[in-house]
Design a protein around this motif. Structure first.
Motif, mmCIF file in Angstrom:
data_model
loop_
_atom_site.group_PDB
_atom_site.id
_atom_site.type_symbol
_atom_site.label_atom_id
_atom_site.label_comp_id
_atom_site.label_asym_id
_atom_site.label_seq_id
_atom_site.Cartn_x
_atom_site.Cartn_y
_atom_site.Cartn_z
ATOM 1 N N THR A 19 -1.636 9.515 -4.463
ATOM 2 C CA THR A 19 -1.426 10.885 -4.012
ATOM 3 C C THR A 19 -0.779 11.705 -5.117
ATOM 4 O O THR A 19 -1.214 12.802 -5.444
ATOM 5 N N GLU A 54 -8.073 -0.219 -4.045
ATOM 6 C CA GLU A 54 -6.688 0.207 -3.885
ATOM 7 C C GLU A 54 -5.762 -0.981 -4.159
ATOM 8 O O GLU A 54 -4.667 -0.836 -4.652
ATOM 9 N N ASN A 78 0.801 -1.217 0.000
ATOM 10 C CA ASN A 78 0.000 0.000 0.000
ATOM 11 C C ASN A 78 0.828 1.257 0.000
ATOM 12 O O ASN A 78 0.365 2.291 -0.437
ATOM 13 N N LEU A 107 -0.602 1.662 5.518
ATOM 14 C CA LEU A 107 -1.582 2.613 6.029
ATOM 15 C C LEU A 107 -1.642 2.544 7.544
ATOM 16 O O LEU A 107 -1.884 3.533 8.214
ATOM 17 N N ASP A 156 1.639 2.393 -3.380
ATOM 18 C CA ASP A 156 0.374 2.523 -4.068
ATOM 19 C C ASP A 156 -0.356 3.797 -3.654
ATOM 20 O O ASP A 156 -0.855 4.533 -4.490
ATOM 21 N N VAL A 157 -0.382 4.028 -2.349
ATOM 22 C CA VAL A 157 -1.038 5.228 -1.849
ATOM 23 C C VAL A 157 -0.262 6.457 -2.306
ATOM 24 O O VAL A 157 -0.848 7.467 -2.690
ATOM 25 N N GLU A 158 1.047 6.375 -2.309
ATOM 26 C CA GLU A 158 1.834 7.511 -2.752
ATOM 27 C C GLU A 158 1.613 7.773 -4.239
ATOM 28 O O GLU A 158 1.624 8.924 -4.670
ATOM 29 N N PHE A 176 -7.477 9.347 4.756
ATOM 30 C CA PHE A 176 -7.347 8.657 3.471
ATOM 31 C C PHE A 176 -8.629 7.902 3.153
ATOM 32 O O PHE A 176 -9.143 7.977 2.041
ATOM 33 N N CYS A 226 -7.956 -3.648 4.440
ATOM 34 C CA CYS A 226 -6.540 -3.610 4.136
ATOM 35 C C CYS A 226 -6.172 -4.998 3.681
ATOM 36 O O CYS A 226 -6.098 -5.920 4.480
ATOM 37 N N SER A 242 -4.639 7.975 8.322
ATOM 38 C CA SER A 242 -5.314 6.799 7.771
ATOM 39 C C SER A 242 -6.804 7.070 7.596
ATOM 40 O O SER A 242 -7.380 6.746 6.553
#
Lengths: 145, 364, 321, 178, 190
Positions: free
Chosen positions: A32, B21, A24, B71, A27-29, B114, B358, B111
């Motif tokens: 973003t 995600e 993650n 996260l 991935d999150v970055e 997000f 998650c 978190s």
């Protein structure tokens, strides 16, 4: 003329990201970087797209796990040529802390031609932008600019 | 209403899908736009981490557990270190206990931000998504300035913490918290009153109190269904016994109430952070490590997504004999079956996001 | 022969064809840039849609193995051709009064759904389950927004018709000419509900939030467009650019067509400004301030608000208010 | 929707918040954990860094001729956790705030921190050893008035001997004085 | 601060009677949270323990299977069931004798045991009798069932992440492979 077209085309690199079993972080970055005003890749002409068929630059995160491998390779094949592949984070580049795990098929360059590596755990968004810019240059060269 | 064609068809979602995600595969039986059955295939992010943990030293495992998921990346090494400390009876200095709580709560705020941002993203509210993500950037800056990384804080070590706070950083933290708090209040107002959000989230993904008890869900999913479960209260650890905070619950058990639990929890976290900054005792950051004896120990903490459990078993060598962890999302996946019953295709990503799943945590 | 050449010119160069394409792309670029500003971003350069098209032209077109090839490839052309014809019907006051002939409003009404139909054809030809979902959503949405559109068109036509001697005046150039002579409808309280209905119709027909259900990225990954790539995808983008000129130009012609003093060139610019203004109010700001409806919510929305509004105007006109 | 319009209006008024990065350098904060750097002058080759490294990024190998050792850290598998620096006894390893990491695939295996750390001959017996950095000798012998510079250049055996002798001498003198 | 007062004594007593002789103790962390540990007599006792725990509204937290010895050529398993009960943790451990590879499912009493049991089925190759849905959970079909039973030689324990092959490419011929210099090592360990 061809050069001009290549130069203009390179101003529209559309991004697609594939998660190959990432934790993650990268991935999150990526999300973003691709989607928020602070980094606004759209000013570089980038657009973040939902379908692999629309993509030019594909950003891959994660160490490539056994179960996701075939799916990742299949999605990658669906991206029309010419395309540029960027490995984001240490996992796709080397396996990172997961290297040697029984479920890890990576590193990614065993299966896909990687063009740019952006190591980090996770890399800073600015580093990802830098990777995208380098990828764009590779892409421009590839289409003849 | 749009079931013009055949009564039921199969709709695959994932494993590589924008709304998710992470890779997870759902096979839906749909009737027009209505979902009649869900089957999920997991394991795309299974990295065999528990086997890897047996090949890493107790030190290397701090870093490995931090990569379970980015996260809640602070909760993992934190709880792992607590398990080692419980096993060996290591007295963690008081200052370190407060600093650990601070790292934990900073991660919780970002978190939750997000998750709420992704909610807006899923209903196509791009500007709101960006607005919330911009607020999250304040927390990202806090993490980068205090710990040196935007996701993985690397704050914990066995026996204490690796970083310290000074007056300047505390000032920076407090001023950032003020900014976030103001923004969170405004965002809470929008999520609580915007017609679009209310129409998409109210009454969607219903999950009652009895279901919550039966499936033993944890974290905001349980609290959104009215169960006041919170390890910070139930079995306090670190500096939590000395901090005052409220366990937030909402009664409706829908997507909206889970979102509002997270929203209100951020304000609680900000308050906890202020208390920590105010009460931070002086003293060392960590203790010298004794030999880690053979034995077994458990540790629990409240990660942003709920209860996190670590079980450690050592045999006197440098590597663990067994290291096992149970992440909050692991308990919450089953709830999707109840929540998705007869929902609309459009609501699926919304419902999945509402348990803040998650996958990398769950599959390890 | 003498009739055909100008007609061809109007179809291919101005205001259809080249001009409409350029105007559409420019409007798209402006839309993206303003949206970026609303979101605290810098945004792409104004010419970004042009770069995107050049890029797409150079990519390969992948056709899914299970797709119906002919339908898959012709679908993008259907929409494009339809919109190119429509663009030639839009009067640009002070520079071009529209193609002569009666009933072009009816023609527009019949041609406007073409891009949506193209999407549906393409979506179902791609044989992807998401394409199929996109198909049914597009269909549902189209049924919903066509009702207020029809009512708005009729209200305008009857308002003009009543003034020139009863019945409905279905020629857009006559509608524009009437308003230039007798005052624009935007200043006419009877037509306000219809104008609002038209504003609400625009995001639906352009497929932007809150009515982007057929192409919902996070739900059905852009639905019908999912399988398209390269030039074929480029055609869809081009169609969408043309369509925005058509629907915005139609709005301008129906509600505030008055030209400004000055030459044709000045009036072309003035027309573009009015289109841009209409776009910013009805599309850019709206899509920045909302999320996405569920398809059933979008459907009921159209039946609940724009349709009654447009009907209200129609009834008022009919009653001779 | 209308509540959100206020935010949009404020956004327009505030102007873009975009980091001008690709056109202007974007500095990282002081504590940023970027590329790992080694100060070879402080490294003693204890390999504790390699021991704690979860990514297996560190390689330390002696030269066959005994002239010293090579320290190699491959950035492409470094998780930037900072444990190496945290446990480094001499402070030889630190994290820089250099975050520029994008590089083409051709440079993948060259993306390293490489250092050669030479050995010196022990001033006592002549064996090849890694001299102790002054930071460390200062700490170890803080309470003793010994010739730190000399001790640093001795091999562990000779150093042990030397300190023992020294202590013996001093102890002897103390005894005499008493 | 604690809102709960620990599990019901009748539950603890009941579990103790199911346990091996001396197979019950408790530990406490520095904040005063208790952990109860029970070792059951045989895997049959598990069903009764589960019944009892369910009756006292315990919440199943997780299940850990492991090989306590990790010896070459022998696998022996123990399974630890972890429950949260009134704010404390209760762990019930079932030792399996060598060669025994099955336990009863506790899903009738705890719905959420489903995934946990499937997980140790695939990772340790233990059979669960009466499991409602014994499919693979996370492990890909290309990987062997019971993959965690592979004994890891002690030599690779230390830096399992590095492989010589990789380092040859990185070093690219610079500095031949040799062992770590001993210099300094003794001092630093001290």
């Amino acid at each position: 003329m061809k050069k001009l077209i290549a130069t203009l085309s390179a101003r529209s690199p559309w991004l697609y990201r594939i998660n190959a079993g990432s934790c993650n972080g990268c991935d999150v970055e990526l999300l973003t970087t691709a989607c928020i005003p602070r980094y606004d890749v759209e000013r570089l002409g980038c657009k973040y797209c939902g379908s692999p068929r629309h993509a030019d630059i594909v950003l891959i995160t994660g160490p490539l796990t056994a179960r996701v491998k075939d799916k990742v390779l299949r999605v990658w094949d669906e991206i029309p040529e010419p395309k540029v592949t960027v490995a984001v984070g240490i996992c796709p580049v080397s396996g990172g802390v997961f290297r040697g795990g029984y479920s890890i098929e990576g590193p990614l360059d065993k299966y896909l031609p990687i063009d740019i590596n952006v190591p980090g755990c996770p890399p800073r968004p600015q580093a990802i932008i830098e990777g995208v810019i380098k990828a764009r240059d590779v892409w421009r060269a590839r289409i003849g600019g | 209403m749009s079931s013009l064609d055949n009564p039921t068809s199969t709709l695959p979602i994932g494993p590589v899908h924008v709304a998710l995600e992470e890779p997870m595969y759902f096979r839906l039986d749909v009737e027009g736009e209505t979902v009649r059955g869900v089957e999920l295939t997991a394991g795309h992010v299974h990295r065999g981490m528990e086997a890897l943990a047996l090949r890493r030293t107790l030190f290397q495992n701090i870093v490995l557990t931090e990569r379970v998921c980015s996260l809640c990346s602070n909760s993992h090494p934190f709880t792992y270190c607590m398990a080692v400390e419980n096993l060996a009876g290591i007295p963690v200095p008081e200052r370190a206990l407060y600093l650990r709580v601070m790292a934990e709560e900073i991660k919780r705020v970002s978190s939750h931000l997000f998750n709420l941002a992704v909610l807006a993203h899923i209903i196509g509210f791009k500007s709101l998504f960006m607005h919330v993500m911009e607020v999250r950037e304040i927390m990202q800056d806090v993490k980068e300035t205090l710990y040196g990384n935007r996701m993985d804080l690397a704050a914990n070590c066995i026996g204490g913490v690796k970083y310290d706070m000074d007056a300047e950083l505390t000032r920076f933290l407090l001023s950032s918290l003020d900014r976030v708090e103001g923004a969170v209040r405004k965002i809470a107002k929008i999520y609580g009153s915007d017609v679009m959000i209310l129409r998409r989230t109210r009454g969607v993904g219903l999950f009652g109190r009895e279901d919550a008890r039966g499936l033993a869900v944890v974290g905001p999913v349980a609290r959104g269904s009215g169960l006041p479960l919170d390890v910070r209260r139930e079995a306090p650890y670190a500096a939590y016994p000395r901090l005052s905070f409220e366990v937030v619950t909402e009664q409706d058990g829908d997507v909206h109430s889970r979102a509002m639990v997270r929203m209100r929890e951020m304000e609680v976290s900000i308050d906890i952070l202020r208390q920590c900054a105010r009460d931070l005792p002086a003293g060392p950051l960590s203790v010298l490590l004794p030999e880690i004896p053979a034995g077994e120990a458990l540790a629990r903490s409240e990660a942003p997504r709920g209860e996190l459990v670590y079980y450690l078993r050592t045999d006197g060598t440098e590597t663990p004999n067994r290291l096992k962890w149970r992440v909050p999302s692991y308990m919450n996946w089953d709830a999707l079956g109840v929540m998705m019953k007869d929902c609309k295709v459009s609501d699926i990503p919304l419902i999945v996001n509402s348990i803040d799943p998650c996958i990398s945590c769950t599959e390890r | 022969m003498n009739d055909i050449l100008p007609a061809l010119f109007h179809m291919l160069v101005f205001p259809g064809g080249l001009f409409a394409v350029a105007a559409g792309l420019l409007l798209k670029g402006l839309d993206r840039r303003v949206e970026a500003r609303l979101q605290r971003r810098v945004g792409p350069p104004l010419l970004q849609p042009v770069f995107d098209l050049i890029k797409l032209a150079g990519k390969e077109t992948l056709i899914p193995a299970t797709a119906n090839r002919a339908a898959f490839l012709t679908a993008p052309l259907i929409g494009f051709t339809g919109m190119a014809v429509c663009a030639a019907l839009i009067p640009v006051s002070g520079a071009y009064s529209g193609l002569a002939g009666m009933g072009d409003m009816l023609v527009l009404f019949y041609l406007l759904p073409l891009p949506a139909i193209a999407l549906m054809v393409g979506g179902s030809a791609s044989s992807s389950p998401f394409g199929a979902l996109g198909f049914s959503r597009e269909m549902c949405l189209m049924l919903a927004y066509e009702i207020p559109l029809l009512a708005v068109l009729l209200a305008v036509a009857m308002r003009v018709g009543a003034a020139v001697g009863g019945g409905a005046e279905l020629s857009l150039s006559a509608v524009a000419a009437h308003q230039i002579a007798h005052g624009q409808f935007i200043a006419d309280p009877v037509m306000w509900p219809a104008f609002i209905a038209y504003l609400l119709f625009l995001p639906g027909t352009m497929g932007v939030p809150p009515f982007d259900v057929p192409e919902a990225e996070t739900e059905i990954i852009e639905g019908p467009l999912l399988e398209y790539s390269g030039p074929a995808l480029g055609f869809f983008h081009l169609t969408s650019a043309l369509k925005s000129v058509v629907v915005l130009g139609l709005g301008v012609a129906m509600f505030f067509p008055a030209p400004v003093p000055g030459g044709a060139f000045v009036n072309v610019l003035w027309f573009l400004c009015k289109c841009a203004g209409l776009m910013l109010v009805s599309l850019t700001v709206v899509k920045s301030a909302t999320g996405r409806f569920r398809v059933d919510q979008a459907f009921t929305f159209y039946l609940r608000y724009p349709a009654p509004l447009a009907l209200a105007s129609l009834i008022l006109v009919w009653q001779g208010a | 929707m209308f509540g959100f319009l206020k935010i949009l209006a404020a956004n327009v008024a505030k102007g873009p918040s975009t980091d001008p990065f690709p056109f202007v350098e974007s500095p990282a904060p002081k504590r940023f954990r970027g590329k790992v750097r080694l100060n070879p002058a402080l490294c003693v080759g204890c390999a504790i860094c390699r021991h704690v490294c979860a990514g297996g990024a560190i390689h330390i190998a002696g030269r066959p001729d005994g002239s010293g050792y090579d320290f190699t850290l491959w950035h492409n598998t470094c998780a930037l956790c900072g444990l190496c620096g945290h446990y480094c006894p001499t402070g030889a390893i630190s994290m820089s705030s250099d975050w520029h990491s994008a590089h083409p695939q051709t440079e993948k295996y060259d993306w390293c921190e490489r250092h050669f750390v030479p050995f010196l001959a022990c001033e006592g017996c002549g064996e090849h050893i890694r001299p102790l950095p002054s930071a460390l000798t200062g700490r170890i012998y803080a309470d003793n008035d010994v010739d730190e510079a000399h001790l640093a250049r001795l091999c562990p055996q000779c150093r042990q001997l030397e300190t023992a002798l020294h202590l013996g001498r001093n102890g002897h003198e103390d005894h005499k004085r008493a | 601060m604690k809102t709960t007062s620990g599990p019901d004594p009748r539950l603890l007593h009941g579990l103790e009677t199911l346990s091996l002789k001396g197979g019950f103790h408790w530990t406490e962390d520095r904040t005063g949270n208790r952990f109860y540990w029970f070792r059951l007599d045989a895997s049959e006792g598990l069903t009764r323990a589960a019944e009892l725990l369910a009756a006292f509204e315990a919440r199943m937290c997780t299940v850990t299977a492991y090989d306590p010895a990790r010896e070459h050529g022998r696998t022996r398993h123990e399974i630890a069931y972890h429950f949260a009960c009134a704010g404390t943790m209760v762990t019930v451990t079932v030792p399996l004798f060598e060669g025994t590879r099955s336990v009863p499912s506790i899903t009738p009493h705890f719905r959420n045991a489903d995934w946990n049991e499937r997980e140790f089925m695939e990772l340790y190759g233990i059979n669960v009798v009466g499991h409602p849905n014994p499919r693979r959970l996370f492990l890909d079909e290309t990987l062997d069932r019971g993959i965690m039973n592979r004994v890891i030689p002690v030599s690779v324990l230390m830096s399992g992440a590095s492989s010589t092959d990789l380092w040859e490419r990185i070093l690219g011929g610079r500095g031949a492979e040799a062992e770590t210099p001993g210099a300094g090592e003794t001092e630093e360990r001290a």
